[in-house]
Structures are given as C-alpha cells and as structure tokens.
Design a protein around this motif. Structure first.
Motif, PDB file in Angstrom:
ATOM      1  N   ALA A  16      51.607  40.020  44.549  1.00  0.00           N
ATOM      2  CA  ALA A  16      51.056  38.663  44.606  1.00  0.00           C
ATOM      3  C   ALA A  16      49.592  38.635  44.188  1.00  0.00           C
ATOM      4  CB  ALA A  16      51.200  38.105  46.019  1.00  0.00           C
ATOM      5  N   ALA A  17      48.878  39.727  44.418  1.00  0.00           N
ATOM      6  CA  ALA A  17      47.452  39.760  44.084  1.00  0.00           C
ATOM      7  C   ALA A  17      47.262  39.609  42.577  1.00  0.00           C
ATOM      8  CB  ALA A  17      46.826  41.071  44.559  1.00  0.00           C
ATOM      9  N   PRO A  18      46.258  38.860  42.146  1.00  0.00           N
ATOM     10  CA  PRO A  18      46.040  38.661  40.705  1.00  0.00           C
ATOM     11  C   PRO A  18      45.615  39.947  40.010  1.00  0.00           C
ATOM     12  CG  PRO A  18      44.250  37.684  41.977  1.00  0.00           C
ATOM     13  CD  PRO A  18      45.285  38.123  42.967  1.00  0.00           C
ATOM     14  N   ALA A  19      45.877  39.993  38.725  1.00  0.00           N
ATOM     15  CA  ALA A  19      45.521  41.174  37.925  1.00  0.00           C
ATOM     16  C   ALA A  19      44.007  41.310  37.821  1.00  0.00           C
ATOM     17  CB  ALA A  19      46.119  41.051  36.538  1.00  0.00           C
ATOM     18  N   PRO A  20      43.514  42.543  37.769  1.00  0.00           N
ATOM     19  CA  PRO A  20      42.081  42.726  37.486  1.00  0.00           C
ATOM     20  C   PRO A  20      41.736  42.133  36.124  1.00  0.00           C
ATOM     21  CG  PRO A  20      43.116  44.788  38.199  1.00  0.00           C
ATOM     22  CD  PRO A  20      44.221  43.812  37.958  1.00  0.00           C
ATOM     23  N   ARG A  21      40.577  41.507  36.026  1.00  0.00           N
ATOM     24  CA  ARG A  21      40.156  40.887  34.764  1.00  0.00           C
ATOM     25  C   ARG A  21      39.866  41.936  33.694  1.00  0.00           C
ATOM     26  NH1 ARG A  21      37.141  38.724  38.635  1.00  0.00           N
ATOM     27  NH2 ARG A  21      35.307  39.890  37.930  1.00  0.00           N
ATOM     28  N   ASP A  22      39.218  43.026  34.139  1.00  0.00           N
ATOM     29  CA  ASP A  22      38.835  44.102  33.227  1.00  0.00           C
ATOM     30  C   ASP A  22      38.579  45.356  34.058  1.00  0.00           C
ATOM     31  OD1 ASP A  22      36.217  43.857  34.343  1.00  0.00           O
ATOM     32  OD2 ASP A  22      35.750  42.294  32.888  1.00  0.00           O
ATOM     33  N   ARG A  23      38.080  46.404  33.407  1.00  0.00           N
ATOM     34  CA  ARG A  23      37.883  47.686  34.099  1.00  0.00           C
ATOM     35  C   ARG A  23      36.831  47.624  35.201  1.00  0.00           C
ATOM     36  NH1 ARG A  23      38.228  52.457  29.714  1.00  0.00           N
ATOM     37  NH2 ARG A  23      37.484  53.548  31.541  1.00  0.00           N
ATOM     38  N   SER A  24      35.966  46.631  35.160  1.00  0.00           N
ATOM     39  CA  SER A  24      34.925  46.529  36.185  1.00  0.00           C
ATOM     40  C   SER A  24      35.386  45.752  37.424  1.00  0.00           C
ATOM     41  CB  SER A  24      33.675  45.852  35.599  1.00  0.00           C
ATOM     42  OG  SER A  24      33.947  44.501  35.279  1.00  0.00           O
ATOM     43  N   ASP A  25      36.559  45.138  37.358  1.00  0.00           N
ATOM     44  CA  ASP A  25      37.050  44.305  38.461  1.00  0.00           C
ATOM     45  C   ASP A  25      37.739  45.185  39.517  1.00  0.00           C
ATOM     46  OD1 ASP A  25      37.840  42.265  40.101  1.00  0.00           O
ATOM     47  OD2 ASP A  25      39.052  41.222  38.600  1.00  0.00           O
ATOM     48  N   ILE A  26      36.927  45.979  40.195  1.00  0.00           N
ATOM     49  CA  ILE A  26      37.443  46.925  41.182  1.00  0.00           C
ATOM     50  C   ILE A  26      38.056  46.200  42.374  1.00  0.00           C
ATOM     51  CG2 ILE A  26      36.827  48.845  42.708  1.00  0.00           C
ATOM     52  CD1 ILE A  26      36.766  49.519  39.718  1.00  0.00           C
ATOM     53  N   ALA A  27      37.484  45.074  42.786  1.00  0.00           N
ATOM     54  CA  ALA A  27      37.992  44.350  43.959  1.00  0.00           C
ATOM     55  C   ALA A  27      39.440  43.911  43.757  1.00  0.00           C
ATOM     56  CB  ALA A  27      37.103  43.148  44.256  1.00  0.00           C
ATOM     57  N   ALA A  28      39.745  43.384  42.569  1.00  0.00           N
ATOM     58  CA  ALA A  28      41.122  42.953  42.307  1.00  0.00           C
ATOM     59  C   ALA A  28      42.058  44.150  42.259  1.00  0.00           C
ATOM     60  CB  ALA A  28      41.190  42.176  40.992  1.00  0.00           C
ATOM     61  N   ARG A  29      41.578  45.245  41.702  1.00  0.00           N
ATOM     62  CA  ARG A  29      42.402  46.457  41.656  1.00  0.00           C
ATOM     63  C   ARG A  29      42.676  46.970  43.065  1.00  0.00           C
ATOM     64  NH1 ARG A  29      44.410  50.041  38.062  1.00  0.00           N
ATOM     65  NH2 ARG A  29      44.312  52.243  38.620  1.00  0.00           N
ATOM     66  N   GLN A  30      41.647  46.961  43.910  1.00  0.00           N
ATOM     67  CA  GLN A  30      41.839  47.399  45.295  1.00  0.00           C
ATOM     68  C   GLN A  30      42.845  46.521  46.017  1.00  0.00           C
ATOM     69  OE1 GLN A  30      37.798  47.366  46.766  1.00  0.00           O
ATOM     70  NE2 GLN A  30      37.624  49.581  46.603  1.00  0.00           N
ATOM     71  N   ALA A  31      42.787  45.227  45.784  1.00  0.00           N
ATOM     72  CA  ALA A  31      43.724  44.314  46.437  1.00  0.00           C
ATOM     73  C   ALA A  31      45.163  44.644  46.040  1.00  0.00           C
ATOM     74  CB  ALA A  31      43.390  42.870  46.081  1.00  0.00           C
ATOM     75  N   ARG A  32      45.368  44.940  44.763  1.00  0.00           N
ATOM     76  CA  ARG A  32      46.719  45.305  44.315  1.00  0.00           C
ATOM     77  C   ARG A  32      47.149  46.651  44.888  1.00  0.00           C
ATOM     78  NH1 ARG A  32      48.342  43.569  38.151  1.00  0.00           N
ATOM     79  NH2 ARG A  32      48.911  41.430  38.698  1.00  0.00           N
ATOM     80  N   ILE A  72      49.297  48.425  37.839  1.00  0.00           N
ATOM     81  CA  ILE A  72      48.292  47.708  38.622  1.00  0.00           C
ATOM     82  C   ILE A  72      47.357  46.905  37.714  1.00  0.00           C
ATOM     83  CG2 ILE A  72      46.387  48.008  40.272  1.00  0.00           C
ATOM     84  CD1 ILE A  72      49.130  48.673  41.443  1.00  0.00           C
ATOM     85  N   GLY A  73      47.141  47.380  36.497  1.00  0.00           N
ATOM     86  CA  GLY A  73      46.232  46.706  35.574  1.00  0.00           C
ATOM     87  C   GLY A  73      44.830  47.282  35.681  1.00  0.00           C
ATOM     88  N   PRO A  74      43.925  46.817  34.859  1.00  0.00           N
ATOM     89  CA  PRO A  74      44.008  45.650  33.973  1.00  0.00           C
ATOM     90  C   PRO A  74      44.704  45.970  32.644  1.00  0.00           C
ATOM     91  CG  PRO A  74      41.844  46.648  33.796  1.00  0.00           C
ATOM     92  CD  PRO A  74      42.589  47.440  34.842  1.00  0.00           C
ATOM     93  N   HIS A  75      44.931  44.929  31.878  1.00  0.00           N
ATOM     94  CA  HIS A  75      45.489  45.008  30.527  1.00  0.00           C
ATOM     95  C   HIS A  75      46.875  45.638  30.498  1.00  0.00           C
ATOM     96  CE1 HIS A  75      41.426  43.906  29.616  1.00  0.00           C
ATOM     97  NE2 HIS A  75      40.938  45.101  29.858  1.00  0.00           N
ATOM     98  N   ALA A  76      47.651  45.409  31.559  1.00  0.00           N
ATOM     99  CA  ALA A  76      49.018  45.912  31.585  1.00  0.00           C
ATOM    100  C   ALA A  76      49.902  45.026  30.708  1.00  0.00           C
ATOM    101  CB  ALA A  76      49.542  45.909  33.013  1.00  0.00           C
ATOM    102  N   PRO A  77      50.963  45.582  30.146  1.00  0.00           N
ATOM    103  CA  PRO A  77      51.909  44.746  29.397  1.00  0.00           C
ATOM    104  C   PRO A  77      52.466  43.654  30.300  1.00  0.00           C
ATOM    105  CG  PRO A  77      52.383  47.085  29.099  1.00  0.00           C
ATOM    106  CD  PRO A  77      51.354  46.992  30.172  1.00  0.00           C
TER     107      PRO A  77
END
Length: 199
Positions: A163-179, A117-122
C-alpha cells in the motif's frame, strides 16, 4: 534503518507480530529458516530482537542479487532470466523456500520473499511482493499418506501489492523504509498464518 523508538506504535506492532510467530513456532515445535530478497534480512533482524529466538530461528539467507539466488540456493538461470517470471515472481519465491528447507534439515518451515520495492521498478512488479512457505510434512502424515520424500514438502504462497507509495527516486529513503516495513510485517504475518493453519 528507521528508528522505530520514535514511533512506539509501529515498534510494538512489529514486535507483537514477531512474538506471535515465535509462539506459533514453539506451539508447533517447528524451526524456521528464512530467505529474504527485497527485505534484505529485516525479518530475521526483527525476530532477533526476541531473547531466546535462536531456539526457533535457524537463520536467514539474504539473496538480494540473482547470482546469490543461483549460487546459494540453485535457482536456475532460465527462471531468473525468464521475462514472464524472473527473480521477482511466485516461481522464484517457491524455489527459494523449497531449496532453503531442503538445505536446513532442522527447520520445519521455510519462508521466502521476493519483491520490487523501487524506485523505478517496472509497473508490472512495482510494489509487488511474492511470499512462499515450504512446510515439512510430519512423519506421521508421511506414513499415513505413504508419500515419497519428494512429496514431503507442502508449498503455500501469497502475492501482495504494498500500500505504501513507491519511492520517487534513489534519495527517497523514507518511502523505501515504509515499503520495507510493510513487506516485513507481511512476511511475519504470512509465516504466522501458515503455522496457525496447521492447528
């Protein structure tokens, strides 16, 4: 967890998928066991919103870490440590699904998901999810094919890139939730597909 009550269209769609899966399980007279890695139990939690789901949902093993995958479901270290496969792979999901079905005699279907799910995934696995289903062959089918016990489980699989974009960093909870929501929807849809293919 995101408050889906603020987004009724998302909440309703997720519940519609869960209801469709419950109905498909009932129609096939099969119980479900889940193995969730990247979704961390969200698939089971979504199904748990439905009254009476305990008739069809055996449970969910949340195996977020490699040690849990190995200790609870016997995934070999050689697979988990393999740089060509590893814990986020089709091979890992297949193993998890089969092992869960073998350990849950009342279940007729096991569905497993691994993913990054990310962030910082290979880059090779960023946003990838690997779904696997293990279906117990019906007794009539076993008799007709005279297959052995080892042949009594059918494995199906699917790989998707979210399709959802990767979280930018550990604080980007919204992007993580979308994924996570997208992965949960994909898992519910995949399970439905396996059951409807039997009809």
């Amino acid at each position: 967890m995101q408050d889906l009550s603020r987004y009724p269209e998302k909440k309703n769609f997720m519940l519609e998928l869960a209801s469709s899966l419950r109905d498909a399980l009932a129609n096939q007279h099969r119980r479900l066991v889940l193995v969730e890695s990247c979704t961390a139990g969200r698939v089971a939690a979504t199904l748990g919103l439905l009254p009476g789901i305990s008739q069809w949902l055996c449970g969910s093993l949340v195996v977020y870490r490699n040690a849990s995958k190995s200790a609870w479901l016997g995934v070999p270290g050689s697979l988990l440590d393999d740089p060509q496969q590893g814990p986020v792979s089709a091979a890992a999901s297949r193993w998890l699904a089969r092992a869960a079905l073998e350990r849950t005699p009342e279940a007729g279907l096991a569905v497993a998901i691994t993913g990054d799910i990310g962030p910082h995934a290979p880059s090779a696995t960023d946003g990838c999810i690997f779904l696997a289903a293990a279906l117990r062959v019906d007794c009539a089918e076993k008799a007709a094919s005279s297959s052995t016990t080892a042949d009594a489980i059918k494995i199906c699989e699917q790989q998707l890139r979210l399709a959802a974009p990767a979280p930018r960093d550990r604080s980007d909870i919204a992007a993580r939730q979308a994924r996570l929501e997208e992965a949960t929807r994909a898992t519910l849809s995949f399970a439905i597909l396996q059951l409807t293919a039997l009809t």
